[in-house]
Design a protein around this motif. Structure first.
Motif, PDB file in Angstrom:
ATOM      1  N   HIS A  55       0.842  -1.196   0.000  1.00 42.91           N
ATOM      2  CA  HIS A  55       0.000   0.000   0.000  1.00 42.91           C
ATOM      3  C   HIS A  55       0.882   1.252   0.000  1.00 42.91           C
ATOM      4  CE1 HIS A  55      -3.398  -2.582   0.655  1.00 42.91           C
ATOM      5  NE2 HIS A  55      -2.829  -3.096   1.737  1.00 42.91           N
ATOM      6  N   PRO A  56       0.332   2.377  -0.485  1.00 47.65           N
ATOM      7  CA  PRO A  56       1.111   3.626  -0.434  1.00 47.65           C
ATOM      8  C   PRO A  56       1.462   3.970   1.011  1.00 47.65           C
ATOM      9  CG  PRO A  56      -0.930   3.916  -1.693  1.00 47.65           C
ATOM     10  CD  PRO A  56      -1.020   2.580  -1.037  1.00 47.65           C
ATOM     11  N   ARG A  57       2.624   4.594   1.181  1.00 46.96           N
ATOM     12  CA  ARG A  57       3.007   5.041   2.523  1.00 46.96           C
ATOM     13  C   ARG A  57       3.433   6.502   2.465  1.00 46.96           C
ATOM     14  NH1 ARG A  57       3.879   1.861   6.707  1.00 46.96           N
ATOM     15  NH2 ARG A  57       5.478   3.316   7.422  1.00 46.96           N
ATOM     16  N   LEU A  58       2.834   7.299   3.367  1.00 46.08           N
ATOM     17  CA  LEU A  58       3.087   8.731   3.453  1.00 46.08           C
ATOM     18  C   LEU A  58       4.516   9.010   3.918  1.00 46.08           C
ATOM     19  CD1 LEU A  58       1.628  11.489   3.313  1.00 46.08           C
ATOM     20  CD2 LEU A  58       0.890  11.089   5.667  1.00 46.08           C
ATOM     21  N   GLY A  59       5.061   8.139   4.734  1.00 48.16           N
ATOM     22  CA  GLY A  59       6.394   8.373   5.318  1.00 48.16           C
ATOM     23  C   GLY A  59       6.273   9.061   6.659  1.00 48.16           C
ATOM     24  N   ASN A  60       7.405   9.176   7.351  1.00 54.33           N
ATOM     25  CA  ASN A  60       7.429   9.755   8.691  1.00 54.33           C
ATOM     26  C   ASN A  60       7.437  11.271   8.645  1.00 54.33           C
ATOM     27  OD1 ASN A  60       7.505   7.241   9.975  1.00 54.33           O
ATOM     28  ND2 ASN A  60       9.739   7.157   9.877  1.00 54.33           N
ATOM     29  N   ALA A  61       7.012  11.870   9.770  1.00 57.35           N
ATOM     30  CA  ALA A  61       7.067  13.324   9.905  1.00 57.35           C
ATOM     31  C   ALA A  61       8.518  13.789   9.941  1.00 57.35           C
ATOM     32  CB  ALA A  61       6.353  13.746  11.188  1.00 57.35           C
ATOM     33  N   ALA A  62       8.743  15.025   9.516  1.00 59.20           N
ATOM     34  CA  ALA A  62      10.081  15.640   9.587  1.00 59.20           C
ATOM     35  C   ALA A  62      10.358  16.038  11.047  1.00 59.20           C
ATOM     36  CB  ALA A  62      10.139  16.856   8.680  1.00 59.20           C
ATOM     37  N   PRO A  63      11.596  16.163  11.446  1.00 58.15           N
ATOM     38  CA  PRO A  63      12.810  15.869  10.692  1.00 58.15           C
ATOM     39  C   PRO A  63      13.040  14.364  10.519  1.00 58.15           C
ATOM     40  CG  PRO A  63      13.271  17.296  12.597  1.00 58.15           C
ATOM     41  CD  PRO A  63      11.891  16.782  12.759  1.00 58.15           C
TER      42      PRO A  63
END
Lengths: 314, 283
Positions: A55-63
């Motif tokens: 599934h698509p993954r948004l990724g982690n918040a910055a930093p």
């Protein structure tokens, strides 16, 4: 006058033939295209693509990045469009790469690994598959597969069952006995092992009383982890016969040679590209000079030579 | 051919001149044949450390003319210390030009440039390009203290009205440069272009929304690759054409249903940026 014969640096990982013993580490090199303006991709053994999930993954918040002494702490979080969009939009672009293209598969269940591997490996643009069972930055699930022998075995067996292409399994250093996991993964059908993924780590901002990474914990790469990685290769090379891709903080040919002498047949370069994109060229040139100066005709002649109980096949 | 000519490359340069206007801020002039002519205002370079012992450093391209570009750096750690110590004649390799640069044509003819600290370095090329097409320019420039204000006269020489601010009140407005925006009437400028630390840029974004002025922000960030490969330098951005998964900023909110403005993706500062429209950021 006849020219001196150049040492043979070609490497076989299962069915996969690499012209050069250098793979660009997954997640550090995009799809290779990003680095094409700065280096001739034909001078690379291959590019391990950024991991893709079901599934698509948004990724982690910055930093997502923190520099640490001699190292880089990251927690990207497997940002990717998911296998459907990836196959539709991205994979066709990999067709004209002048080096090996190795798809990287990450997952959260055994079924994920089988499903994504089968669909990705079915594409002609993909020469081999790396199974990323060791991502430390996606909660507890991602790395569980590399840290639990039965799950590592199940994920490897599942992927092995759906493709004949070379299957490289990327192991985690965050385990008590990496050699034991390596043996199990070899028995489950892996053609090669990538040793190692990042080492779990954290950095805390003492002024703000909070971890520096958006994800709190991350994975450490760069020269800081090189001794950890060399030992892991040393231990794995005593336990398995299949070839090892040694990686962790390689920036020079002499760094790479440590891994090769410990028992790696090829090396991975990730964070080193962030110092200078020409690092992979320097590594290959330096290894060639080293072999020539010592009268060796092939890299395979020195694999594991520092490791008295090297169990692999040269 | 246009895109090919503009494509980035490894450029081998030599330090041609070196200036330290204030202790700790160094401007390195570099002799490099084919870079200035393809550099767009707002683009940056990844500077390869000569020692090979540090990661590459991203620096905005300050000046670009003929066979010379220059970089402005503040000494903050081992990487910048190594670069600041380079002397005339030293070789220095760059990956450049990188990033998107400003869309200056979209800012109109009455533009305010807003700089915080060494953010000034990314605004000289835009100022030159805007001045060349006859735009009216105002520079709002803030720094920690008077001594850290560098090269404001370069902007004045282009015809810009220069307004200064210092945190310690040693020159100009005592306080943040963004406070100068509060006193302005709506539509005071046709466009804003800003570069500086993130808190300053957020304040510029909020002021631009209130003043109803389109604003482009050049983000300062530590990069790993600088070329779009590692996805380490992201900023929440309006869901768009970036081709990456979209999430909801207020994902936990059940009611009312998410609005379009809640949808976002993580855009790479080094690739999709470093210049973004303020109204498209979701930070």
């Amino acid at each position: 006058m006849a020219e001196a014969t150049q040492p043979d640096l070609a490497v076989a990982l299962g069915r996969l033939r690499l012209s050069w013993p250098t793979l660009m580490g997954s997640g550090c090199y995009g799809s290779g295209e990003e680095y094409a303006p700065f280096i001739d991709l034909a001078a690379l053994g291959g590019v391990v693509l950024k991991s893709v999930t079901r599934h698509p993954r948004l990724g982690n918040a910055a930093p997502r990045l923190v520099s640490t002494p001699s190292g880089l702490l990251n927690a990207i979080g497997l940002q990717n469009p998911g296998i459907d969009a990836y196959l539709e939009n991205d994979v066709a672009n990999f067709a004209d790469r002048p080096c090996a293209v190795i798809g990287s598969v990450a997952g959260f269940s055994v079924d994920d690994y089988a499903y994504v591997t089968e669909r990705l490996a079915a594409r002609d643009e993909i020469d081999a598959i790396e199974l990323n069972i060791s991502c430390p930055n996606v909660g507890t699930e991602g790395e569980t597969f590399a840290c639990d022998p039965s799950l590592a075995e199940a994920a490897t067996r599942a992927a092995r069952g759906v493709t004949d292409k070379t299957l490289i399994v990327k192991l985690s250093p965050n385990v008590t006995d990496i050699a034991a996991i390596a043996r199990i993964v070899e028995a489950a059908g892996a053609d090669a092992l990538a040793v190692i993924n990042t080492v779990r780590g954290m950095s805390i901002d003492v002024d703000r009383w909070t971890p520096r990474l958006g994800n709190a914990n991350g994975g450490l790469s760069g020269p800081a982890i090189r001794p950890v990685a060399v030992l892991a290769v040393w231990e794995v090379a005593r336990a398995v016969k299949i070839p090892i891709v040694g990686q962790g903080g390689i920036e020079t040919a002499r760094d790479a040679l440590e891994f090769i002498l410990a028992g790696a047949s090829a090396v991975g370069i990730g964070t080193g590209n962030f110092t200078d994109p020409r690092v992979p060229l320097n590594v290959v040139d330096g290894i060639r000079d080293y072999l020539a100066a010592r009268g060796h005709s092939a890299l395979s002649e020195i694999v594991g030579k520092a490791n008295p109980r090297f169990a692999g096949v040269r | 051919m246009y895109t090919l000519e503009r494509s980035p490359a490894v450029h081998r340069t030599v330090v041609s001149d070196r200036r330290e206007p204030v202790p700790g801020i160094v401007i390195l002039g570099l002799h490099v044949p084919h870079l200035a002519s393809i550099t767009l205002p707002g683009q940056f370079a990844m500077v390869v450390p000569p020692s090979g012992e540090q990661a590459a450093t991203a620096l905005g391209i300050y000046e670009a003319e003929g066979e010379r570009v220059s970089l402005m750096l503040v000494v903050v750690g081992p990487r910048t210390r190594e670069l600041a110590a380079l002397q005339i004649g030293a070789p220095l390799d760059l990956l450049a030009p990188l990033g998107n640069g400003f869309e200056l044509d979209a800012l109109g003819d009455n533009v305010a440039l807003i700089a915080g600290g060494v953010g000034i370095a990314s605004l000289l090329l835009p100022a030159q390009a805007l001045a060349a097409r006859g735009a009216r320019l105002t520079l709002l420039y803030g720094a920690r203290t008077a001594a850290a204000l560098v090269d404001a006269d370069r902007f004045a020489a282009l015809g810009a009205k220069v307004v200064l601010a210092t945190d310690d009140g040693t020159r100009g407005h005592a306080g943040f440069v963004t406070e100068l925006l509060r006193a302005l009437p709506k539509h005071a400028f046709s466009g804003l272009a800003a570069c500086g630390p993130s808190p300053m840029l957020r304040a510029v974004g909020r002021a631009a929304a209130y003043l109803d002025i389109p604003a482009q922000l050049a983000l300062e960030e530590t990069f790993a690759c600088g070329v779009g490969a590692c996805w380490g330098c992201v900023v929440p951005h309006a869901a768009s054409s970036v081709g990456t998964p979209v999430g909801l900023i207020r994902a936990k909110r059940a009611e009312p249903p998410a609005r379009e403005s809640d949808r976002f993706c993580y855009a790479r500062i080094c690739k999709e940026g470093p210049v973004f429209w303020a109204h498209e950021l979701r930070w």
